[in-house]
Write a protein that holds these residues in place. Structure first.
Motif, short mmCIF file in Angstrom:
data_model
loop_
_atom_site.label_atom_id
_atom_site.label_comp_id
_atom_site.label_asym_id
_atom_site.label_seq_id
_atom_site.Cartn_x
_atom_site.Cartn_y
_atom_site.Cartn_z
N PRO A 174 104.51 -11.97 9.26
CA PRO A 174 103.54 -11.71 10.32
C PRO A 174 102.87 -10.34 10.22
CG PRO A 174 105.76 -11.45 11.17
CD PRO A 174 105.90 -11.98 9.77
N MET A 175 103.42 -9.45 9.42
CA MET A 175 102.84 -8.11 9.28
C MET A 175 101.85 -8.09 8.11
SD MET A 175 102.74 -5.05 10.52
CE MET A 175 104.22 -5.00 11.56
N PRO A 176 100.58 -7.78 8.37
CA PRO A 176 99.58 -7.81 7.30
C PRO A 176 99.79 -6.76 6.20
CG PRO A 176 98.53 -7.93 9.45
CD PRO A 176 99.96 -7.57 9.69
N ARG A 177 100.41 -5.63 6.55
CA ARG A 177 100.56 -4.56 5.57
C ARG A 177 101.62 -3.58 6.04
NH1 ARG A 177 95.77 -2.87 5.98
NH2 ARG A 177 94.75 -4.00 4.27
N ARG A 178 102.36 -3.01 5.10
CA ARG A 178 103.31 -1.94 5.40
C ARG A 178 103.08 -0.77 4.45
NH1 ARG A 178 106.33 -6.65 5.72
NH2 ARG A 178 107.19 -7.11 7.79
N PHE A 179 103.58 0.40 4.83
CA PHE A 179 103.33 1.60 4.07
C PHE A 179 104.62 2.36 3.77
CE2 PHE A 179 99.72 0.71 6.79
CZ PHE A 179 98.62 0.84 5.95
#
Length: 250
Positions: A174-179
């Motif tokens: 569900p998370m589009p992007r992480r850093f």
């Protein structure tokens, strides 16, 4: 005073403490008690309303009309209607609704994960700041997700998060992007911002079973104190669910 209910405070306390202190310091530096604050993607006002209760003017820019309606209702209930302005928009339309160089502080919480171009979005936010203005940046931490998926027994997902360029475990994530912390630091530097501090957010809150917190007397307060203490330790940043960077326009 934390901006959310006690259980939710476990997830917001670190950010709130850093933000509140930074705003106090900025008002002292400027010798001006009221700051102009922009909360992009601020939704229903989890942070905007508490910031307004400190006496600052807050503009919330969010694409959801329903969220902005809830924000206005919450501001009215808190008695800060005159200090909160709700504007429908996003980082791409920001130059149309917020004058360049007119803001003392920007809240960018959970935004970079969902925009098409994080560097462009952060550059737009930085463009609204007066010189020396602050940015409170909160984003999902890739390494924390690796640990969380592994502890849940999803080892293939954990490896996928570790290897994927966007930090996702697949189409069902569900998370589009992480850093990573390094990626966030690079983005802030590219926007002309200088990082002042980095804190880990939700180091333990998402890993400790809720039943332990809810049933053990004093457990929630003890865990909250632990979160606040661990947030400042670089060794814990890698396992936090989120990373919070406080930066300033140089």
């Amino acid at each position: 005073m934390y901006p959310t209910r006690p259980r939710s405070a476990l997830r917001t306390a670190v950010v709130w403490e850093v933000l509140r202190t930074a705003l106090e310091q900025r008002t002292a530096e400027l010798d001006r008690p009221v700051l102009d604050v922009l909360d992009t993607g601020g939704g229903t006002g989890n942070f905007a309303v508490p910031v307004a209760r400190l006496g600052h003017r807050v503009t919330v820019v969010d694409p959801s009309p329903d969220a902005l309606f809830a924000l206005e209702r919450r501001a009215d209930e808190a008695g800060v209607t005159g200090l909160v302005r709700a504007v429908q928009g996003d980082t791409q339309t920001l130059p149309e609704v917020v004058e360049a160089g007119s803001v003392d502080a920007v809240l960018c919480h959970g935004v970079l994960e969902v925009v098409d171009d994080p560097a462009e979005a952060l550059g737009s936010l930085a463009g609204t700041l007066r010189k020396g203005g602050l940015v409170s940046l909160l984003a999902a931490n890739r390494n924390g997700a690796v640990l969380a998926r592994a502890l849940a027994g999803h080892f293939a997902d954990a490896r996928a998060v570790l290897d994927a360029e966007d930090g996702r475990w697949g189409a069902g994530d569900p998370m589009p992007r992480r850093f990573t912390g390094e990626e966030l630091s690079g983005l802030t530097a590219g926007a002309g911002l200088q990082v002042r501090s980095v804190h880990g957010v939700r180091v333990f809150a998402d890993l400790v079973p809720g039943v332990l917190v809810d049933t053990e007397p004093g457990a929630m307060e003890a865990l909250l104190k632990l979160e606040l203490a661990a947030a400042e330790e670089p060794a814990f940043h890698a396992v936090a669910t989120q990373l919070h960077l406080l930066a300033a326009l140089v």
